[in-house]
Write a protein that holds these residues in place. Structure first.
Motif, PDB file in Angstrom:
ATOM      1  N   ARG A   1      -8.075   3.901  -3.490  1.00  0.00           N
ATOM      2  CA  ARG A   1      -9.016   2.802  -3.203  1.00  0.00           C
ATOM      3  C   ARG A   1      -8.247   1.500  -2.968  1.00  0.00           C
ATOM      4  O   ARG A   1      -8.553   0.736  -2.049  1.00  0.00           O
ATOM      5  CB  ARG A   1      -9.992   2.627  -4.364  1.00  0.00           C
ATOM      6  CG  ARG A   1     -11.127   3.644  -4.384  1.00  0.00           C
ATOM      7  CD  ARG A   1     -12.197   3.217  -5.382  1.00  0.00           C
ATOM      8  NE  ARG A   1     -13.413   3.993  -5.225  1.00  0.00           N
ATOM      9  CZ  ARG A   1     -13.856   4.908  -6.101  1.00  0.00           C
ATOM     10  NH1 ARG A   1     -13.145   5.148  -7.196  1.00  0.00           N
ATOM     11  NH2 ARG A   1     -14.973   5.557  -5.897  1.00  0.00           N
ATOM     12  N   GLU A   2      -7.225   1.271  -3.780  1.00  0.00           N
ATOM     13  CA  GLU A   2      -6.454   0.036  -3.692  1.00  0.00           C
ATOM     14  C   GLU A   2      -5.767  -0.094  -2.331  1.00  0.00           C
ATOM     15  O   GLU A   2      -5.635  -1.200  -1.792  1.00  0.00           O
ATOM     16  CB  GLU A   2      -5.414   0.000  -4.807  1.00  0.00           C
ATOM     17  CG  GLU A   2      -4.358  -1.103  -4.704  1.00  0.00           C
ATOM     18  CD  GLU A   2      -4.943  -2.500  -4.813  1.00  0.00           C
ATOM     19  OE1 GLU A   2      -4.294  -3.447  -4.338  1.00  0.00           O
ATOM     20  OE2 GLU A   2      -6.057  -2.644  -5.357  1.00  0.00           O
ATOM     21  N   THR A   3      -5.344   1.013  -1.778  1.00  0.00           N
ATOM     22  CA  THR A   3      -4.655   0.967  -0.491  1.00  0.00           C
ATOM     23  C   THR A   3      -5.608   0.807   0.684  1.00  0.00           C
ATOM     24  O   THR A   3      -5.165   0.706   1.832  1.00  0.00           O
ATOM     25  CB  THR A   3      -3.833   2.247  -0.267  1.00  0.00           C
ATOM     26  OG1 THR A   3      -4.708   3.377  -0.224  1.00  0.00           O
ATOM     27  CG2 THR A   3      -2.796   2.429  -1.364  1.00  0.00           C
ATOM     28  N   GLY A   4      -6.899   0.802   0.414  1.00  0.00           N
ATOM     29  CA  GLY A   4      -7.859   0.646   1.494  1.00  0.00           C
ATOM     30  C   GLY A   4      -8.203   1.940   2.203  1.00  0.00           C
ATOM     31  O   GLY A   4      -8.796   1.904   3.287  1.00  0.00           O
ATOM     32  N   HIS A   5      -7.840   3.070   1.603  1.00  0.00           N
ATOM     33  CA  HIS A   5      -8.157   4.348   2.242  1.00  0.00           C
ATOM     34  C   HIS A   5      -9.673   4.512   2.333  1.00  0.00           C
ATOM     35  O   HIS A   5     -10.400   4.314   1.361  1.00  0.00           O
ATOM     36  CB  HIS A   5      -7.557   5.501   1.438  1.00  0.00           C
ATOM     37  CG  HIS A   5      -7.843   6.847   2.027  1.00  0.00           C
ATOM     38  ND1 HIS A   5      -7.314   7.259   3.227  1.00  0.00           N
ATOM     39  CD2 HIS A   5      -8.634   7.874   1.588  1.00  0.00           C
ATOM     40  CE1 HIS A   5      -7.734   8.477   3.504  1.00  0.00           C
ATOM     41  NE2 HIS A   5      -8.537   8.873   2.520  1.00  0.00           N
ATOM     42  N   GLU A   6     -10.169   4.895   3.495  1.00  0.00           N
ATOM     43  CA  GLU A   6     -11.601   5.020   3.727  1.00  0.00           C
ATOM     44  C   GLU A   6     -12.001   6.496   3.777  1.00  0.00           C
ATOM     45  O   GLU A   6     -11.631   7.220   4.697  1.00  0.00           O
ATOM     46  CB  GLU A   6     -11.992   4.323   5.032  1.00  0.00           C
ATOM     47  CG  GLU A   6     -11.764   2.818   5.000  1.00  0.00           C
ATOM     48  CD  GLU A   6     -12.213   2.139   6.289  1.00  0.00           C
ATOM     49  OE1 GLU A   6     -12.766   2.848   7.164  1.00  0.00           O
ATOM     50  OE2 GLU A   6     -12.013   0.930   6.416  1.00  0.00           O
ATOM     51  N   ASP A   7     -12.745   6.912   2.801  1.00  0.00           N
ATOM     52  CA  ASP A   7     -13.274   8.279   2.756  1.00  0.00           C
ATOM     53  C   ASP A   7     -14.404   8.286   1.733  1.00  0.00           C
ATOM     54  O   ASP A   7     -14.244   8.742   0.596  1.00  0.00           O
ATOM     55  CB  ASP A   7     -12.185   9.282   2.381  1.00  0.00           C
ATOM     56  CG  ASP A   7     -12.649  10.729   2.519  1.00  0.00           C
ATOM     57  OD1 ASP A   7     -13.867  10.963   2.621  1.00  0.00           O
ATOM     58  OD2 ASP A   7     -11.791  11.640   2.522  1.00  0.00           O
ATOM     59  N   ALA A   8     -15.566   7.766   2.140  1.00  0.00           N
ATOM     60  CA  ALA A   8     -16.688   7.626   1.213  1.00  0.00           C
ATOM     61  C   ALA A   8     -17.096   8.955   0.581  1.00  0.00           C
ATOM     62  O   ALA A   8     -17.374   8.995  -0.629  1.00  0.00           O
ATOM     63  CB  ALA A   8     -17.874   6.976   1.927  1.00  0.00           C
TER      64      ALA A   8
ATOM     65  N   LYS B   1      -5.354  13.383  -2.291  1.00  0.00           N
ATOM     66  CA  LYS B   1      -6.755  13.657  -2.638  1.00  0.00           C
ATOM     67  C   LYS B   1      -6.907  15.069  -3.191  1.00  0.00           C
ATOM     68  O   LYS B   1      -7.625  15.284  -4.181  1.00  0.00           O
ATOM     69  CB  LYS B   1      -7.650  13.448  -1.415  1.00  0.00           C
ATOM     70  CG  LYS B   1      -7.795  11.991  -1.017  1.00  0.00           C
ATOM     71  CD  LYS B   1      -8.803  11.767   0.101  1.00  0.00           C
ATOM     72  CE  LYS B   1      -8.319  12.292   1.421  1.00  0.00           C
ATOM     73  NZ  LYS B   1      -9.243  11.929   2.532  1.00  0.00           N
TER      74      LYS B   1
ATOM     75  N   ARG C   1       0.821  -1.201   0.000  1.00  0.00           N
ATOM     76  CA  ARG C   1       0.000   0.000   0.000  1.00  0.00           C
ATOM     77  C   ARG C   1       0.857   1.254   0.000  1.00  0.00           C
ATOM     78  O   ARG C   1       0.562   2.240  -0.682  1.00  0.00           O
ATOM     79  CB  ARG C   1      -0.941   0.000   1.209  1.00  0.00           C
ATOM     80  CG  ARG C   1      -2.066  -1.024   1.083  1.00  0.00           C
ATOM     81  CD  ARG C   1      -2.949  -1.024   2.326  1.00  0.00           C
ATOM     82  NE  ARG C   1      -4.082  -1.923   2.149  1.00  0.00           N
ATOM     83  CZ  ARG C   1      -4.986  -2.177   3.095  1.00  0.00           C
ATOM     84  NH1 ARG C   1      -4.875  -1.596   4.281  1.00  0.00           N
ATOM     85  NH2 ARG C   1      -5.983  -2.996   2.866  1.00  0.00           N
TER      86      ARG C   1
ATOM     87  N   PHE D   1     -14.610   9.757  -2.341  1.00  0.00           N
ATOM     88  CA  PHE D   1     -14.767   8.890  -3.512  1.00  0.00           C
ATOM     89  C   PHE D   1     -16.078   9.187  -4.237  1.00  0.00           C
ATOM     90  O   PHE D   1     -16.144   9.161  -5.471  1.00  0.00           O
ATOM     91  CB  PHE D   1     -14.691   7.421  -3.094  1.00  0.00           C
ATOM     92  CG  PHE D   1     -13.310   6.990  -2.666  1.00  0.00           C
ATOM     93  CD1 PHE D   1     -12.220   7.149  -3.506  1.00  0.00           C
ATOM     94  CD2 PHE D   1     -13.094   6.454  -1.411  1.00  0.00           C
ATOM     95  CE1 PHE D   1     -10.941   6.769  -3.114  1.00  0.00           C
ATOM     96  CE2 PHE D   1     -11.825   6.065  -1.005  1.00  0.00           C
ATOM     97  CZ  PHE D   1     -10.747   6.224  -1.852  1.00  0.00           C
ATOM     98  N   TRP D   2     -17.137   9.503  -3.478  1.00  0.00           N
ATOM     99  CA  TRP D   2     -18.407   9.899  -4.104  1.00  0.00           C
ATOM    100  C   TRP D   2     -18.217  11.161  -4.943  1.00  0.00           C
ATOM    101  O   TRP D   2     -18.652  11.225  -6.096  1.00  0.00           O
ATOM    102  CB  TRP D   2     -19.445  10.131  -2.999  1.00  0.00           C
ATOM    103  CG  TRP D   2     -20.681  10.841  -3.447  1.00  0.00           C
ATOM    104  CD1 TRP D   2     -21.761  10.302  -4.073  1.00  0.00           C
ATOM    105  CD2 TRP D   2     -20.970  12.245  -3.289  1.00  0.00           C
ATOM    106  NE1 TRP D   2     -22.700  11.280  -4.328  1.00  0.00           N
ATOM    107  CE2 TRP D   2     -22.239  12.473  -3.854  1.00  0.00           C
ATOM    108  CE3 TRP D   2     -20.274  13.314  -2.725  1.00  0.00           C
ATOM    109  CZ2 TRP D   2     -22.831  13.739  -3.863  1.00  0.00           C
ATOM    110  CZ3 TRP D   2     -20.858  14.571  -2.743  1.00  0.00           C
ATOM    111  CH2 TRP D   2     -22.117  14.777  -3.298  1.00  0.00           C
TER     112      TRP D   2
END
Length: 587
Positions: free
Chosen positions: A247-254, A224, A12, A257-258
């Motif tokens: 996204r591939e690294t598992g970063h969470e920020d819905a 970002k 990641r 991304f929306w």
């Protein structure tokens, strides 16, 4: 074979590094461009609200949208100046309305940063907003160093943005010498710039700053921001690669991304909730022409967000949001006046209840003065958090009118609430000249707080006379609470209120249901005021009053905050808070 967690982390990290490299290399040519970054041609453009209709019978509110080099606030002029060091950089000095240079003397850095982080951002109090602005924007010697304490400057910049002062926040960050700008300062600056993005342009400094951040620092924040800039600069391939790698690294920020999918033209998954929007997501949604979820602008929304959507959001939402932002001080009166004037509204009703109704009243009064309608405009928002802001909106108009019989109580109360005591006294004098005893009794508490000598000797008979002006049918507990508020504020400002003067509200006294600040806050405030530590006292007073503001906090907390401010030499501000509280409580 299953990869170990360490392998996953390394992979990641490599992915993020690759994304950063792509963004940094591709952003370099774009970062050299001058002027605002223009967004997609299809993005909707929202023009600034036009000026109020002309002619007007009296001056419009004087305060206009802040210019890049100055910020006018209650007669205070903010101008950038050279600070003795990066930690103490500011936009105000004492001679231009700032707090004293030694305002943090005697306060440790850890305590100062804790208090700045705790400052309320959404209280319906223009004076609380002014105090917070001056505390955050004043040039000042840094607090006493405390090992391990967070840096104060980035917190000041961030809090300025949160209270709705994004232009001031960006100017404060830009006043820091380039070599002294930490990552936290640069992040706070970028957030302040993104908060000022409109539907069709991003501030010119934002994307070069994001590209520089990718080159200097690790972490998804900069990636970002750079991905957003790649999208608005039509470097879609680089942006999509960066988003995919996040996204591939598992970063969470819905929300990010929306918004990124919206900008990329990809049909995104629905975003049902956004309780705490940040400047990047707002800028991305605005660029894509996407609406924020309804809860993003709920009752707890930060003033910067409410003010931003009031300026640039959907027309149907702007008036109500503008009034909310004005109540917290995040939207100047002149901007609210311009929004009122720009709306197409029907004739005003006899009893205005909505923002559209109040806009209709404003438009009529802008064309032709009508004393009866002005009284309705001034008194309509009483007992609401909007009262003080509404009073500020009409302050110039009322100040310019020759005092006339029949309007003294409404006009005088509004001017006192708007921190215009000199103009208010002209209406008190008119009431005396005309023998308007009802108006004199109604205004007595305000005149007494603003200028005790002018109001004559304190006596139980005067407060009893005031109590007799309260509307018939007012429940006794409500009357007693207002009575307590008047006595307590007068006492906090130094009036010799005797024990016997408390008898009327004391007879049926009960436990007040208003929220009480933590005892540690009140005790610390008392000590700071007694020892003359101004910055600490101001911060603790604001924290004690909280997001509900002076009208809703427990009266004892209000009394002690007013007394503390007066004790450190801020008597004008203490009185203004007291006047706001009385007016909002229906005194």
């Amino acid at each position: 074979m299953t990869a170990s967690s360490a392998d996953v982390r390394r992979r990641r990290a490599c992915t993020l590094a690759a994304a950063a490299a792509v963004l940094a290399l591709s952003a370099a040519p774009a970062a050299a461009q001058q002027g605002p970054v223009r967004l997609f041609p299809s993005a909707p453009t929202t023009e600034a609200a036009p000026a109020p209709a002309q002619p007007t019978p009296a001056p419009a509110p004087q305060q206009s949208q802040p210019r890049p080099e100055s910020r006018s606030l209650s007669g205070i002029t903010a101008a950038p100046l050279e600070a003795p060091g990066a930690a103490g950089v500011g936009l105000l000095e004492e001679r231009t309305g700032g707090l004293p240079y030694r305002l943090w003397q005697g306060t440790g850095a850890e305590l100062a940063t804790t208090l700045i982080a705790k400052l309320p951002a959404g209280a319906p109090s223009p004076m609380m907003h002014e105090l917070a602005y001056r505390l955050l924007a004043s040039t000042a010697a840094a607090p006493q160093p405390t090992p391990g304490a967070p840096a104060l400057l980035p917190l000041r910049i961030e809090k300025l943005r949160l209270i709705g002062e994004a232009p001031a926040a960006s100017r404060l960050a830009e006043a820091v010498p380039e070599g002294d700008r930490s990552e936290a300062v640069r992040r706070a600056l970028l957030d302040a710039l993104l908060a000022q993005a409109t539907a069709d342009a991003v501030p010119a400094e934002a994307c070069p700053l994001a590209a520089d951040g990718v080159r200097r620092f690790d972490g998804p924040y900069w990636q970002k921001a750079a991905a957003f800039c790649a999208l608005v600069e039509k470097r879609a391939a680089e942006a999509q690669l960066a988003v995919a790698m996040l996204r591939e690294t598992g970063h969470e920020d819905a929300p990010f991304f929306w918004a990124a999918d919206q900008l990329s033209g990809i049909k995104p998954a629905s975003l049902k909730s956004l309780p705490a929007a940040n400047p990047l997501v707002l800028a991305m949604a605005r660029a894509a022409g996407a609406s924020l979820p309804a809860d993003a602008l709920g009752d707890g929304a930060a003033p910067w967000l409410v003010a931003s959507v009031a300026r640039h959001g959907p027309a149907a939402d702007r008036l109500a949001l503008a009034e909310r932002a004005a109540a917290t001080g995040a939207l100047p009166p002149a901007e609210l006046a311009a929004l009122y004037a720009a709306q197409t509204v029907p004739a005003p009703p006899a009893a205005p209840k909505t923002a559209a109704d109040r806009a209709a009243v404003w438009q009529v009064l802008s064309r032709q003065m009508d004393a009866g309608l002005l009284a309705v405009a001034l008194e309509g928002p009483r007992f609401t958090p909007f009262y003080a802001a509404n009073a500020q909106l009409y302050a110039e108009t009322v100040s310019a009118l020759p005092p006339t019989p029949g309007l003294a109580a409404a006009a005088g109360r509004a001017l006192f609430a708007a921190a215009r005591p000199d103009a208010a006294r002209a209406w008190v004098q008119e009431a005396r000249r005309a023998g308007d005893e009802a108006a004199l009794r109604a205004l007595w508490p305000y005149e007494r707080v603003a200028d005790a000598p002018a109001a004559g000797p304190f006596s139980p008979e005067m407060i009893a006379a005031w109590r007799g002006t309260q509307p018939p049918g007012t429940p006794k507990p409500q009357l007693d609470r207002r009575h307590t508020l008047v006595l307590g504020l007068l006492q906090a400002l130094g009036e010799p209120v005797a024990s016997a003067d408390w008898l009327t509200p004391l007879t049926d006294a009960t436990v007040d249901a208003a929220p009480v600040p933590d005892a540690a806050i009140l005790r610390a405030m008392d000590v700071a005021a007694a020892q003359g530590r101004m910055g600490e006292t101001v911060a603790l007073a604001l924290v004690a009053l909280g997001n509900e503001g002076p009208a809703a906090v427990h009266p004892e907390a209000l009394f002690r905050a007013v007394a503390a401010l007066k004790r450190v030499g801020l008597e004008r501000e203490a009185k203004a808070l007291a006047l706001e509280a009385m007016a909002a409580a229906g005194v």
